[in-house]
Design a protein around this motif. Structure first.
Motif, PDB file in Angstrom:
ATOM      1  N   PRO A  42      25.861  26.540  68.180  1.00  0.00           N
ATOM      2  CA  PRO A  42      25.453  27.902  67.823  1.00  0.00           C
ATOM      3  C   PRO A  42      24.874  27.951  66.420  1.00  0.00           C
ATOM      4  N   ASN A  43      24.108  29.000  66.149  1.00  0.00           N
ATOM      5  CA  ASN A  43      23.574  29.157  64.802  1.00  0.00           C
ATOM      6  C   ASN A  43      24.725  29.276  63.818  1.00  0.00           C
ATOM      7  N   TYR A  44      24.539  28.671  62.642  1.00  0.00           N
ATOM      8  CA  TYR A  44      25.567  28.799  61.611  1.00  0.00           C
ATOM      9  C   TYR A  44      25.651  30.242  61.176  1.00  0.00           C
ATOM     10  N   ARG A  45      26.836  30.701  60.900  1.00  0.00           N
ATOM     11  CA  ARG A  45      26.970  32.042  60.335  1.00  0.00           C
ATOM     12  C   ARG A  45      28.213  32.092  59.468  1.00  0.00           C
ATOM     13  N   LEU A  46      28.224  33.108  58.622  1.00  0.00           N
ATOM     14  CA  LEU A  46      29.350  33.287  57.731  1.00  0.00           C
ATOM     15  C   LEU A  46      30.552  33.665  58.587  1.00  0.00           C
ATOM     16  N   PRO A  47      31.636  32.889  58.543  1.00  0.00           N
ATOM     17  CA  PRO A  47      32.773  33.226  59.402  1.00  0.00           C
ATOM     18  C   PRO A  47      33.435  34.529  58.967  1.00  0.00           C
ATOM     19  N   SER A  48      34.026  35.213  59.942  1.00  0.00           N
ATOM     20  CA  SER A  48      34.702  36.471  59.638  1.00  0.00           C
ATOM     21  C   SER A  48      36.139  36.196  59.228  1.00  0.00           C
ATOM     22  N   LEU A  49      36.489  36.566  58.004  1.00  0.00           N
ATOM     23  CA  LEU A  49      37.848  36.338  57.503  1.00  0.00           C
ATOM     24  C   LEU A  49      38.854  37.107  58.347  1.00  0.00           C
ATOM     25  N   ARG A  50      38.439  38.322  58.729  1.00  0.00           N
ATOM     26  CA  ARG A  50      39.315  39.192  59.495  1.00  0.00           C
ATOM     27  C   ARG A  50      39.689  38.546  60.836  1.00  0.00           C
ATOM     28  N   ASP A  51      38.671  38.036  61.547  1.00  0.00           N
ATOM     29  CA  ASP A  51      38.944  37.413  62.846  1.00  0.00           C
ATOM     30  C   ASP A  51      39.807  36.169  62.679  1.00  0.00           C
ATOM     31  N   ALA A  52      39.486  35.361  61.645  1.00  0.00           N
ATOM     32  CA  ALA A  52      40.251  34.130  61.430  1.00  0.00           C
ATOM     33  C   ALA A  52      41.700  34.458  61.103  1.00  0.00           C
ATOM     34  N   LEU A  53      41.885  35.510  60.320  1.00  0.00           N
ATOM     35  CA  LEU A  53      43.234  35.907  59.921  1.00  0.00           C
ATOM     36  C   LEU A  53      44.043  36.379  61.134  1.00  0.00           C
ATOM     37  N   LEU A  54      43.393  37.177  61.970  1.00  0.00           N
ATOM     38  CA  LEU A  54      44.087  37.684  63.155  1.00  0.00           C
ATOM     39  C   LEU A  54      44.470  36.533  64.082  1.00  0.00           C
ATOM     40  N   LEU A  55      43.530  35.592  64.263  1.00  0.00           N
ATOM     41  CA  LEU A  55      43.808  34.447  65.132  1.00  0.00           C
ATOM     42  C   LEU A  55      44.971  33.634  64.563  1.00  0.00           C
ATOM     43  N   THR A  56      44.953  33.442  63.235  1.00  0.00           N
ATOM     44  CA  THR A  56      46.000  32.660  62.584  1.00  0.00           C
ATOM     45  C   THR A  56      47.362  33.327  62.761  1.00  0.00           C
ATOM     46  N   LEU A  57      47.400  34.632  62.563  1.00  0.00           N
ATOM     47  CA  LEU A  57      48.665  35.360  62.732  1.00  0.00           C
ATOM     48  C   LEU A  57      49.209  35.168  64.138  1.00  0.00           C
ATOM     49  N   ASP A  58      48.295  35.324  65.101  1.00  0.00           N
ATOM     50  CA  ASP A  58      48.648  35.148  66.503  1.00  0.00           C
ATOM     51  C   ASP A  58      49.282  33.796  66.776  1.00  0.00           C
ATOM     52  N   ARG A  59      48.547  32.759  66.336  1.00  0.00           N
ATOM     53  CA  ARG A  59      48.973  31.390  66.607  1.00  0.00           C
ATOM     54  C   ARG A  59      50.273  31.067  65.867  1.00  0.00           C
ATOM     55  N   ALA A  60      50.362  31.529  64.619  1.00  0.00           N
ATOM     56  CA  ALA A  60      51.558  31.253  63.830  1.00  0.00           C
ATOM     57  C   ALA A  60      52.764  31.895  64.511  1.00  0.00           C
ATOM     58  N   TRP A  61      52.551  33.065  65.065  1.00  0.00           N
ATOM     59  CA  TRP A  61      53.645  33.754  65.745  1.00  0.00           C
ATOM     60  C   TRP A  61      54.085  32.974  66.980  1.00  0.00           C
ATOM     61  N   VAL A  62      53.092  32.445  67.715  1.00  0.00           N
ATOM     62  CA  VAL A  62      53.423  31.611  68.878  1.00  0.00           C
ATOM     63  C   VAL A  62      54.259  30.424  68.421  1.00  0.00           C
ATOM     64  N   PHE A  63      53.860  29.803  67.304  1.00  0.00           N
ATOM     65  CA  PHE A  63      54.594  28.646  66.781  1.00  0.00           C
ATOM     66  C   PHE A  63      56.027  29.027  66.439  1.00  0.00           C
ATOM     67  N   VAL A  64      56.175  30.116  65.699  1.00  0.00           N
ATOM     68  CA  VAL A  64      57.516  30.507  65.269  1.00  0.00           C
ATOM     69  C   VAL A  64      58.386  30.817  66.482  1.00  0.00           C
ATOM     70  N   ARG A  65      57.797  31.505  67.450  1.00  0.00           N
ATOM     71  CA  ARG A  65      58.572  31.882  68.625  1.00  0.00           C
ATOM     72  C   ARG A  65      58.998  30.654  69.424  1.00  0.00           C
ATOM     73  N   ARG A  66      57.999  29.791  69.720  1.00  0.00           N
ATOM     74  CA  ARG A  66      58.298  28.628  70.567  1.00  0.00           C
ATOM     75  C   ARG A  66      59.157  27.620  69.822  1.00  0.00           C
ATOM     76  N   ALA A  67      58.649  27.207  68.659  1.00  0.00           N
ATOM     77  CA  ALA A  67      59.358  26.184  67.907  1.00  0.00           C
ATOM     78  C   ALA A  67      60.688  26.731  67.408  1.00  0.00           C
ATOM     79  N   GLY A  68      60.670  27.988  66.969  1.00  0.00           N
ATOM     80  CA  GLY A  68      61.869  28.584  66.414  1.00  0.00           C
ATOM     81  C   GLY A  68      63.015  28.622  67.403  1.00  0.00           C
ATOM     82  N   THR A  69      62.735  29.043  68.624  1.00  0.00           N
ATOM     83  CA  THR A  69      63.818  29.127  69.600  1.00  0.00           C
ATOM     84  C   THR A  69      64.363  27.748  69.923  1.00  0.00           C
ATOM     85  N   VAL A  70      63.456  26.775  70.063  1.00  0.00           N
ATOM     86  CA  VAL A  70      63.913  25.416  70.362  1.00  0.00           C
ATOM     87  C   VAL A  70      64.758  24.893  69.212  1.00  0.00           C
TER      88      VAL A  70
END
Lengths: 106, 669
Positions: free
Chosen positions: B452-480
């Motif tokens: 795809p064409n290069y573009r300036l990444p969206s901080l907002r989208d990256a942040l939301l994705l990171t929060l999502d994934r981090a939460w999955v990590f904490v939930r899965r890894a945390g319970t184990v």
């Protein structure tokens, strides 16, 4: 690798830039070749895509299928082609499945 | 697949029942800005979930649309609905309502990239044919205007037989119109009506793709004045360097080194903070809770266990965030492109490169990022070998061994690290190669990837994705980890030793201590806690399995460390500290290394000699020793089969390699 510098699209009178989509009939008959053999910056029309597996299906869904126009951006393995305005990275093994008719005489 | 006959009847049936739990699905090509639009519509309310019975992930969110509550579903980005990949199958079955426990969405929002209409119309054609209420979100209008692409959205709407809303998820223009169109469709379901003339294709032959692209071309011609998007000069110039045979590889090296430097450099501050918080929490809680079993469970089991997992969270979050930025910028596709040929030599696709590299920080985000690999076997092979990469949890173990082996030789100590990392990489490549030859036979998928064409990444989208994934990590890894910490604590605590009446050997040690006359409450404490551990189930287990680990040069103390680190490998250091009676506080300092160095076999030879140290190092490079990773493998492969296989093969590999190392190293010394 940097040969693209000397050949901007405008020089080609590129149909891609003008928006006209030539049918294969418009081109002076040139021998059909495989997509991988297309020279950098040259344009061709896809005649046929052989093979049936999932990879070929992905290729077709990206626009490399019968009747579409492709342009070689950077040859090699993997190569970069342009189709439907997008650059696609493509392995030589898949490009070998694509027969194209070059349009450099259009 | 052929184009369906046009639907001439435009049904308009108000559906009051929908006002309760209406669902709206977003679908579109990758890079069409679907996620940005989803984030615009939902904000922080989204959660990540798997489609029932699959490992395909999507995001969904309940949100208010005017007065109405709707459930918004973000379907995976795809080029077609051909059901060739799990994502396509899931998207297709969701749209037609065949997915388990689902009704079809009440409205489908088709996100289309205005700068690349013709390509996007391929998927559009397939979605329109499903005859669901559709509204087209013509995204990236701001970029299209900049590129002098003039789209007649009314004409496009006529051609497609449904509403078209020009908008930009980036700037927010057109969002209100989109919302009111969705509302209108929810009020009165109207189905798209595709113009019949566009279904005919004389030159298409037998290729169903060709027919669709022919149709897309026709629609584009009718509604756009500059139908072929001009190539982005910008992108072409950057790509001349970044996809170059030599410079491309160099840039991959530079970019990824930079990422790792950033991870390890930035992460150290929050890591110290988390460490401090948990240490403080442990002390504070210890002061308040009664000095009994319950208190011990919290102070010795739960707090250090969960803390030991959370301390890696900053690294994981930063890695997720940087990967999201790189992905959004368009660079990831280039890295896969450049690495494809090299990776093919070991039977893995270029797209496996970034996950394998990410494995050097943590296997969990790495395994999650294998989703970009379409082919099932390629993806599985990558998931299986990713944990062989030296993640940051191994660093404390490497540091311990390096300090034991080469206490005052920094050069050799750093070579130990290099060797350990190198061994992990080589093992991953070799195992990947073997798996593709045996267990997962077949050719590696050849590269087909949109750049795809290069573009300036969206901080907002990256942040939301990171929060999502981090939460999955904490939930899965945390319970184990929580569960495992409790189990380990119990094993290390029960059965309890009667402190008032310790075994004879301990009494002897204690009286010896008293004879020296030292004011040694601490030393007394250490002798007792070591004795307590030896008395516990974990200590007995260590003695029982000692013969198994003896060929590797491990004594029962190390065996206990290996057992305890089964859940998380860095635990081995603190466990050894306890077993060797230097206390948890000693794990950092020289007291542990001193204790380890002075430990001897019954015949008087040192336990931590060259051979045992090397064998311990090799074991920890290759062993699985991380249950949170197993939990994520289970989630990504959809069953227990592969995570169990992963543990078994890695443990077997670690055991045999460590044994071989011990034998060779012993013969050398």
């Amino acid at each position: 690798m940097f040969e693209l510098d000397e050949q901007p699209n405008e020089q080609m009178g590129s149909p891609l830039a003008s928006g006209d989509i030539p049918s294969p009939a418009v081109c002076r008959p040139a021998p059909a070749i495989s997509l991988g053999e297309l020279s950098p910056n040259h344009i061709a029309v896809v005649l046929k895509v052989t093979g049936e597996d999932a990879d070929v299906a992905r290729l077709k869904a990206l626009g490399v299928c019968q009747g579409r126009q492709v342009q070689m951006v950077q040859s090699g393995d993997p190569m970069i082609i342009r189709v439907l305005g997008t650059r696609i990275g493509l392995a030589a093994r898949l490009a070998a499945e694509v027969r194209v008719q070059p349009c450099h005489s259009c | 697949m052929t184009l369906a006959a046009p639907d001439r009847t435009k049904s308009r049936t108000p559906n009051p029942a929908l006002s309760q739990h209406a669902t709206v699905a977003l679908i579109g090509n990758p890079n069409a800005g679907k996620t940005s639009l989803f984030n615009r519509l939902t904000g922080l309310r989204a959660r990540t979930a798997n489609f029932a019975g699959t490992t395909v992930e999507h995001r969904r969110a309940a949100t208010l649309l005017g007065q109405r509550r709707i459930e918004l579903i973000d379907l995976p980005g795809l080029y077609s609905l051909d059901a060739a990949t799990p994502e396509e199958r899931v998207a297709h079955s969701t749209l037609i309502g065949e997915a388990t426990g689902q009704t079809p969405p009440d409205v489908v929002v088709l996100v289309v990239d205005a700068t690349n209409l013709e390509r996007n119309l391929f998927l559009t054609g397939q979605v329109l044919e499903l005859q669901r209420p559709v509204v087209v979100a013509l995204n990236m209008m701001d970029e299209a205007r900049r590129g002098k692409i003039d789209i007649d959205s009314d004409e496009l709407s006529r051609q497609l037989g449904c509403k078209v809303v020009p908008l930009s998820a980036r700037t927010g223009e057109g969002l209100d119109e989109l919302k009111s169109e969705i509302t209108a469709l929810l009020d009165a379901q109207s189905l798209p009506r595709v113009d019949a003339t566009l279904h005919s294709c004389d030159t298409c032959g037998t290729c169903p793709y060709a027919a669709r692209f022919h149709w897309a071309e026709g629609v584009t011609k009718q509604s756009v004045t500059s139908p072929q998007p001009l190539p982005s000069r910008h992108t072409e110039n950057i790509d001349r360097l970044l996809t170059h045979r030599v410079f491309g590889l160099l840039s991959v090296g530079v970019v990824l080194t930079a990422i790792f430097l950033l991870i390890f450099w930035i992460a150290q501050y929050p890591m110290e903070m988390i460490d401090g918080i948990f240490a403080w929490a442990g002390e504070t809680v210890a002061g308040r809770l009664p000095d009994n079993i319950l208190g011990s469970l919290v102070v010795d089991g739960i707090i250090p266990g969960v803390g030991g997992m959370l301390i890696f969270l900053p690294q994981i979050v930063i890695l997720f965030f940087l990967l999201a930025l790189l992905e959004d910028s368009g660079y990831m596709a280039r890295a896969a492109f450049v690495m494809d040929k090299l990776m093919h030599k070991v039977g893995l696709p270029g797209k496996a490169f970034v996950p394998m590299l990410s494995g050097h920080a943590c296997a969990i985000p790495a395994i999650m990022s294998t989703r970009v690999i379409e082919d099932h076997r390629d993806r599985l092979a990558t998931i299986l070998v990713v944990p062989l990469m030296s993640c940051s949890a191994r660093v404390p173990v490497y540091a311990m061994v390096a300090a034991l082996l080469f206490p005052r030789q920094p050069l050799y100590a750093s070579l130990t690290f290099v060797g350990a990392y190198g061994l992990g990489i080589v093992a991953a490549l070799v195992m990947g190669f073997l798996f593709r030859r045996t267990l997962l036979p077949g050719r590696t998928s050849p590269l087909v990837i949109e750049l795809p064409n290069y573009r300036l990444p969206s901080l907002r989208d990256a942040l939301l994705l990171t929060l999502d994934r981090a939460w999955v990590f904490v939930r899965r890894a945390g319970t184990v980890i929580l569960g495992i910490s409790i189990v380990l604590w119990a094993l290390a605590t029960f059965p309890q030793m009667d402190e008032t009446n310790p075994p004879a050997t301990v009494t002897a040690q204690l009286s010896e201590l008293e004879a020296t006359g030292a004011a040694a409450d601490e030393a007394r404490e250490q002798i007792l806690s070591r004795a307590a551990l030896e008395h516990s189930a974990l200590g007995r287990l260590g003695h029982t399995i000692e013969p198994v680990f003896r060929p590797l040069g491990f004594n029962w103390e190390i065996a206990v460390g290996v057992l305890a680190s089964f859940a998380a490998r860095e635990v081995v250091v603190s466990t050894l500290a306890v077993v060797y009676g230097v206390g948890e506080e000693g794990a950092e300092g020289d007291s542990l290394y001193g204790a380890l160095r002075s430990s001897v076999w019954p015949d008087g030879t040192p336990v931590f000699g060259f051979a045992t140290c090397m064998s311990l190092l090799v074991f920890f490079v290759l062993a699985m020793q991380c249950l949170p990773t197993n939990a994520v493998t289970r989630r990504e492969t959809g069953g227990w089969r592969w995570p169990i296989f992963q543990i078994v093969y890695m443990t077997a590999l670690a055991y045999s390699a460590a044994w071989l190392t011990f034998v060779i190293a012993s013969s050398l010394t």
